[in-house]
Design an enzyme around this catalytic site. Sequence first.
Site, PDB file in Angstrom:
ATOM      1  N   MET A  17       0.818  -1.212   0.000  1.00  0.00           N
ATOM      2  CA  MET A  17       0.000   0.000   0.000  1.00  0.00           C
ATOM      3  C   MET A  17       0.852   1.263   0.000  1.00  0.00           C
ATOM      4  O   MET A  17       0.596   2.202  -0.743  1.00  0.00           O
ATOM      5  CB  MET A  17      -0.946   0.015   1.213  1.00  0.00           C
ATOM      6  CG  MET A  17      -1.980  -1.075   1.190  1.00  0.00           C
ATOM      7  SD  MET A  17      -3.023  -1.040  -0.277  1.00  0.00           S
ATOM      8  CE  MET A  17      -4.086   0.341   0.055  1.00  0.00           C
ATOM      9  N   ASP A  35      10.907   3.069   5.170  1.00  0.00           N
ATOM     10  CA  ASP A  35      10.626   1.729   5.685  1.00  0.00           C
ATOM     11  C   ASP A  35      11.778   1.358   6.615  1.00  0.00           C
ATOM     12  O   ASP A  35      12.816   2.018   6.625  1.00  0.00           O
ATOM     13  CB  ASP A  35      10.500   0.710   4.540  1.00  0.00           C
ATOM     14  CG  ASP A  35       9.638  -0.489   4.922  1.00  0.00           C
ATOM     15  OD1 ASP A  35       8.506  -0.604   4.394  1.00  0.00           O
ATOM     16  OD2 ASP A  35      10.073  -1.306   5.759  1.00  0.00           O
ATOM     17  N   VAL A  57       2.673  -2.304   8.970  1.00  0.00           N
ATOM     18  CA  VAL A  57       1.876  -3.512   9.226  1.00  0.00           C
ATOM     19  C   VAL A  57       0.663  -3.218  10.126  1.00  0.00           C
ATOM     20  O   VAL A  57       0.694  -2.299  10.949  1.00  0.00           O
ATOM     21  CB  VAL A  57       2.748  -4.614   9.880  1.00  0.00           C
ATOM     22  CG1 VAL A  57       3.634  -5.267   8.834  1.00  0.00           C
ATOM     23  CG2 VAL A  57       3.577  -4.044  11.017  1.00  0.00           C
ATOM     24  N   GLU A  58      -0.365  -4.052   9.955  1.00  0.00           N
ATOM     25  CA  GLU A  58      -1.625  -3.823  10.656  1.00  0.00           C
ATOM     26  C   GLU A  58      -1.516  -4.299  12.114  1.00  0.00           C
ATOM     27  O   GLU A  58      -2.016  -5.363  12.484  1.00  0.00           O
ATOM     28  CB  GLU A  58      -2.743  -4.583   9.911  1.00  0.00           C
ATOM     29  CG  GLU A  58      -4.151  -4.277  10.368  1.00  0.00           C
ATOM     30  CD  GLU A  58      -4.654  -2.915   9.908  1.00  0.00           C
ATOM     31  OE1 GLU A  58      -3.840  -2.047   9.578  1.00  0.00           O
ATOM     32  OE2 GLU A  58      -5.883  -2.748   9.917  1.00  0.00           O
ATOM     33  N   LYS A 103       1.882   0.665  15.051  1.00  0.00           N
ATOM     34  CA  LYS A 103       1.397   1.931  14.497  1.00  0.00           C
ATOM     35  C   LYS A 103       1.498   3.042  15.552  1.00  0.00           C
ATOM     36  O   LYS A 103       1.893   4.170  15.243  1.00  0.00           O
ATOM     37  CB  LYS A 103      -0.041   1.788  14.005  1.00  0.00           C
ATOM     38  CG  LYS A 103      -0.151   1.002  12.681  1.00  0.00           C
ATOM     39  CD  LYS A 103      -1.554   1.020  12.135  1.00  0.00           C
ATOM     40  CE  LYS A 103      -1.799   0.051  10.993  1.00  0.00           C
ATOM     41  NZ  LYS A 103      -1.243   0.391   9.705  1.00  0.00           N
ATOM     42  N   HIS A 147      -8.248   5.834   4.231  1.00  0.00           N
ATOM     43  CA  HIS A 147      -8.282   4.428   3.857  1.00  0.00           C
ATOM     44  C   HIS A 147      -8.311   4.271   2.341  1.00  0.00           C
ATOM     45  O   HIS A 147      -9.343   4.430   1.702  1.00  0.00           O
ATOM     46  CB  HIS A 147      -9.506   3.741   4.506  1.00  0.00           C
ATOM     47  CG  HIS A 147      -9.556   2.274   4.253  1.00  0.00           C
ATOM     48  ND1 HIS A 147     -10.719   1.590   4.027  1.00  0.00           N
ATOM     49  CD2 HIS A 147      -8.561   1.360   4.188  1.00  0.00           C
ATOM     50  CE1 HIS A 147     -10.433   0.312   3.817  1.00  0.00           C
ATOM     51  NE2 HIS A 147      -9.140   0.155   3.908  1.00  0.00           N
ATOM     52  N   ASN A 169      -6.903  -1.291  -2.372  1.00  0.00           N
ATOM     53  CA  ASN A 169      -5.933  -1.991  -3.211  1.00  0.00           C
ATOM     54  C   ASN A 169      -6.636  -2.512  -4.467  1.00  0.00           C
ATOM     55  O   ASN A 169      -7.675  -3.154  -4.328  1.00  0.00           O
ATOM     56  CB  ASN A 169      -5.364  -3.151  -2.386  1.00  0.00           C
ATOM     57  CG  ASN A 169      -4.351  -3.965  -3.147  1.00  0.00           C
ATOM     58  OD1 ASN A 169      -3.667  -3.464  -4.021  1.00  0.00           O
ATOM     59  ND2 ASN A 169      -4.286  -5.243  -2.828  1.00  0.00           N
ATOM     60  N   ASN A 197     -15.629  -2.010   3.640  1.00  0.00           N
ATOM     61  CA  ASN A 197     -15.271  -3.348   4.117  1.00  0.00           C
ATOM     62  C   ASN A 197     -16.359  -3.936   5.002  1.00  0.00           C
ATOM     63  O   ASN A 197     -16.599  -5.143   4.986  1.00  0.00           O
ATOM     64  CB  ASN A 197     -13.949  -3.312   4.890  1.00  0.00           C
ATOM     65  CG  ASN A 197     -12.756  -3.210   3.946  1.00  0.00           C
ATOM     66  OD1 ASN A 197     -12.908  -3.373   2.742  1.00  0.00           O
ATOM     67  ND2 ASN A 197     -11.588  -2.928   4.501  1.00  0.00           N
TER      68      ASN A 197
HETATM   69  P1  NAD Z   1       2.804  -4.741   3.816  1.00  0.00           P
HETATM   70  O1  NAD Z   1       3.121  -5.831   4.754  1.00  0.00           O
HETATM   71  O2  NAD Z   1       2.891  -4.987   2.354  1.00  0.00           O
HETATM   72  O3  NAD Z   1       3.727  -3.487   4.122  1.00  0.00           O
HETATM   73  C1  NAD Z   1       4.006  -3.025   5.404  1.00  0.00           C
HETATM   74  C2  NAD Z   1       5.380  -2.383   5.376  1.00  0.00           C
HETATM   75  O4  NAD Z   1       5.588  -1.691   6.576  1.00  0.00           O
HETATM   76  C3  NAD Z   1       6.517  -3.398   5.263  1.00  0.00           C
HETATM   77  O5  NAD Z   1       7.334  -3.058   4.166  1.00  0.00           O
HETATM   78  C4  NAD Z   1       7.289  -3.245   6.579  1.00  0.00           C
HETATM   79  O6  NAD Z   1       8.686  -3.413   6.421  1.00  0.00           O
HETATM   80  C5  NAD Z   1       6.956  -1.833   6.923  1.00  0.00           C
HETATM   81  N1  NAD Z   1       7.116  -1.523   8.341  1.00  0.00           N
HETATM   82  C6  NAD Z   1       6.813  -2.256   9.412  1.00  0.00           C
HETATM   83  N2  NAD Z   1       7.095  -1.579  10.539  1.00  0.00           N
HETATM   84  C7  NAD Z   1       7.555  -0.365  10.163  1.00  0.00           C
HETATM   85  C8  NAD Z   1       8.021   0.774  10.848  1.00  0.00           C
HETATM   86  N3  NAD Z   1       8.047   0.811  12.169  1.00  0.00           N
HETATM   87  N4  NAD Z   1       8.446   1.826  10.141  1.00  0.00           N
HETATM   88  C9  NAD Z   1       8.425   1.794   8.787  1.00  0.00           C
HETATM   89  N5  NAD Z   1       7.994   0.729   8.088  1.00  0.00           N
HETATM   90  C10 NAD Z   1       7.592  -0.336   8.764  1.00  0.00           C
HETATM   91  O7  NAD Z   1       1.352  -4.234   4.205  1.00  0.00           O
HETATM   92  P2  NAD Z   1       0.254  -3.498   3.315  1.00  0.00           P
HETATM   93  O8  NAD Z   1      -0.625  -4.506   2.702  1.00  0.00           O
HETATM   94  O9  NAD Z   1       0.927  -2.480   2.476  1.00  0.00           O
HETATM   95  O10 NAD Z   1      -0.613  -2.783   4.433  1.00  0.00           O
HETATM   96  C11 NAD Z   1      -0.193  -1.598   5.075  1.00  0.00           C
HETATM   97  C12 NAD Z   1      -1.365  -0.948   5.769  1.00  0.00           C
HETATM   98  O11 NAD Z   1      -2.384  -0.665   4.806  1.00  0.00           O
HETATM   99  C13 NAD Z   1      -2.045  -1.805   6.829  1.00  0.00           C
HETATM  100  O12 NAD Z   1      -2.472  -0.976   7.864  1.00  0.00           O
HETATM  101  C14 NAD Z   1      -3.236  -2.394   6.091  1.00  0.00           C
HETATM  102  O13 NAD Z   1      -4.307  -2.710   6.966  1.00  0.00           O
HETATM  103  C15 NAD Z   1      -3.614  -1.250   5.217  1.00  0.00           C
HETATM  104  N6  NAD Z   1      -4.379  -1.629   4.014  1.00  0.00           N
HETATM  105  C16 NAD Z   1      -4.033  -2.709   3.286  1.00  0.00           C
HETATM  106  C17 NAD Z   1      -4.774  -3.042   2.161  1.00  0.00           C
HETATM  107  C18 NAD Z   1      -4.406  -4.235   1.319  1.00  0.00           C
HETATM  108  O14 NAD Z   1      -5.236  -4.686   0.512  1.00  0.00           O
HETATM  109  N7  NAD Z   1      -3.198  -4.746   1.449  1.00  0.00           N
HETATM  110  C19 NAD Z   1      -5.862  -2.248   1.782  1.00  0.00           C
HETATM  111  C20 NAD Z   1      -6.172  -1.116   2.537  1.00  0.00           C
HETATM  112  C21 NAD Z   1      -5.430  -0.820   3.653  1.00  0.00           C
END
Ligand code: NAD
Length: 709
Positions: A322, A342, A400-401, A406, A449, A452, A499
């Site tokens: 994302m 990151d 990460v979620e 966060k 929000h 994807n 959602n």
């Molecule tokens: P992802 O796992 O692909 O990416 C998360 C990234 O965060 C990773 O690269 C990780 O290294 C990095 N990270 C972790 N801790 C960190 C920190 N302290 N500082 C900086 N970077 C850090 O996850 P994603 O799918 O991209 O999801 C990210 C967020 O978006 C989540 O909150 C998720 O709920 C939300 N989201 C995801 C989707 C989806 O379909 N994937 C859709 C809408 C919202």
Amino acid sequence: MAERPIFRLDVAADGLATLCFDLPGSRVNLFTREALEDLDRALSHLRERDDIGCLVLLSAKPDSFCHGADVSLIASLAQAEAGEEGSRAGQALFRSWEELPFPTVAAIHAACMGGGTELSLASTFRLASDREDLRIGLPEVRLGILPGWGGCVRLPRVVGLTDALEVILTGKSLPGARAAHLGLVDALLPEHGFLDHVRRFATEVLHGLRPHRPERDFRELLLEKNPLGRRIVFDQARKRTMERSRGKYPAPLRAIEVIRVGVEDGAAAGFDAEARALGELAAGTVSKNLQHVFALTQGGKRGTGPAALPPRRVGVVGAGLMGGAIAHQAAVAGGLPVRLSDIRSAALVQGMSHASKLVYGRIKRRRMTRAEAREAMARIQPCLGLDGFERSELIVEAVVEDLEVKRQVFRELAERVPESTVLATNTSSLSVEALAETTPHPERVLGLHFFNPVHRIPLVEVVAGAATDPEITARATAFVRRLGKTPVAVRDSPGFLVNRLLIFYLTESMWLLGEGSAMEAIDEAMLEWGFPMGPVALLDRVGLDIGIKVARVLEDAFPERVVLPEWDWQGAFFEPGHLGEKTGRGFYRHGPGGKRTPDGEALRRLAIPSHSGSGDNGSITERLVLPMVDEAARCLAEGVVPDAATLDLAMILGAGFPPFRGGLCRWADHQGLDTLIAALERLAGTLGERFRPSDALRDLAAGGGFYRS
Ligand code: NAD
């Protein structure tokens, strides 16, 4: 007589005349009733003049040559007869234009749509500016109608049958260069000094140096010259249209027939078929639904809240799926400098390569030049840690979620950046308020929000917590618009809006699967109903890890109605790492080119017998759609969204709810809420309490429906 004419005539001594279209009080030129009447008056006058040698049609609006008919004219057409009459009147008007005793030149300096394009097709010459954002098109099918002022008859004569079908049936507008390539415009002239270039061209016309361009003789074209060749062209158009829309949208199919009549039986028969088709389509339910959706999307783009300036520099924390995509969107669509951070350099490399893949896609589709792509990519600055984030005016967190992770990120950001910086989270399932409460100055925290894939889905839910400052919400909303997305304000509550509704679509498909329906049958039933993706395929697309996580959050919040079958999800999917499309396996096995086949092994692991039988479409759609209707009523009662129109807009843009049905609430109103409540009661009796209709839905039914209450 209007106080000031909408079409202003100016005739020079040498016989070169201009007619300038300037609709008062509007940013764009539209054919309102008054504008049509004024054009009629202008034509009567023009026919009397014997001192005009060439007439140039101009627009006084900086960004609009003409945006076509005023949609409220179309909306007012309740009966087919009225639409047919309106079409014949417009055709007669444009025929008078075509039959003026001197050549006419349409000087298209900016957007030219619908009726604007039809009037220019009736002109002797069409000139377009090479300005980058200029678009010419006939988007009528998007409103469930077809070009009704002669466009279906004239376009094939100007650009040939195959290209005319493509332009009219897709409703896509063309950049100037493409329009010139097709012959839709005679010349593309420099934006700078456009009117001088037009004047030079018109002076040549005046002196007979530019012979009338003969109509393109489409009979000369290889494939179109004989009846058999034409039949192939029409058959292919019909096939492509059915593939695109499954026949749910009557307008393109009807347009094929009208174009065929115009080509094979002559212009007069074509005009007649066009008028009758327009009348019937405009009064039909699908067109009315699409007009409703058009009004919703226009409203969504404009917005109603206080205006604010978007940020000039942004930061994105978390370069995963994302974060990388949000950074790309901000840099490419928003033109903003972005810092992307990151904790893992591998994620940064991946995030940047994802962004450059998207940029490359835009170059391939000619939406961007290589130089622009380089510039856009240079706007994204990858970094480990949060150095440089002090200068960002808005930061989107996409790590990460996990609430604790966060919270930690937000605390670190709060220490580093000024109090005025907007801090947004992209969480899909955590509470924005829970995150804000541990952050210094919680009033600048909110949720943005994104969905994807970010570059494709036009919706962003803007989630203000109880403490969020409205000024912060306004700035974040301006940021979303800057990115070309439509913001929808939703309350901070489990699953937000889209959602929360969509989870019923997904979980109920699991029950159907467990009871013996084949996954392809479930998916096919929903595709046939009009969704862009069936629920099982969608779960694989979202990712089983994410989908199940969101389902669990909503199960905790609404345990009596969000219920996942108690399967061994861990053993079936998480342990073997089968998380859906991204890992190549989930419920389906995903092959190259988007090909998928059911994964029998997944079903075995879940101890579900694999089936190949087809389900009963009626009950599949009922079980997947009706719970969303009930939940929509609850969301409105709880104030998750302010009204049914906002909810419908969010579901169309965020979940792909079929536009031809006009939106979830509008569709439910059309069915009759009492009928739907009775169906839910029946399902509750046979399948369980999760279907029991809510008081919120009963209240809406008693009040006359979603849109009337
Ligand atoms: P992802 O796992 O692909 O990416 C998360 C990234 O965060 C990773 O690269 C990780 O290294 C990095 N990270 C972790 N801790 C960190 C920190 N302290 N500082 C900086 N970077 C850090 O996850 P994603 O799918 O991209 O999801 C990210 C967020 O978006 C989540 O909150 C998720 O709920 C939300 N989201 C995801 C989707 C989806 O379909 N994937 C859709 C809408 C919202």
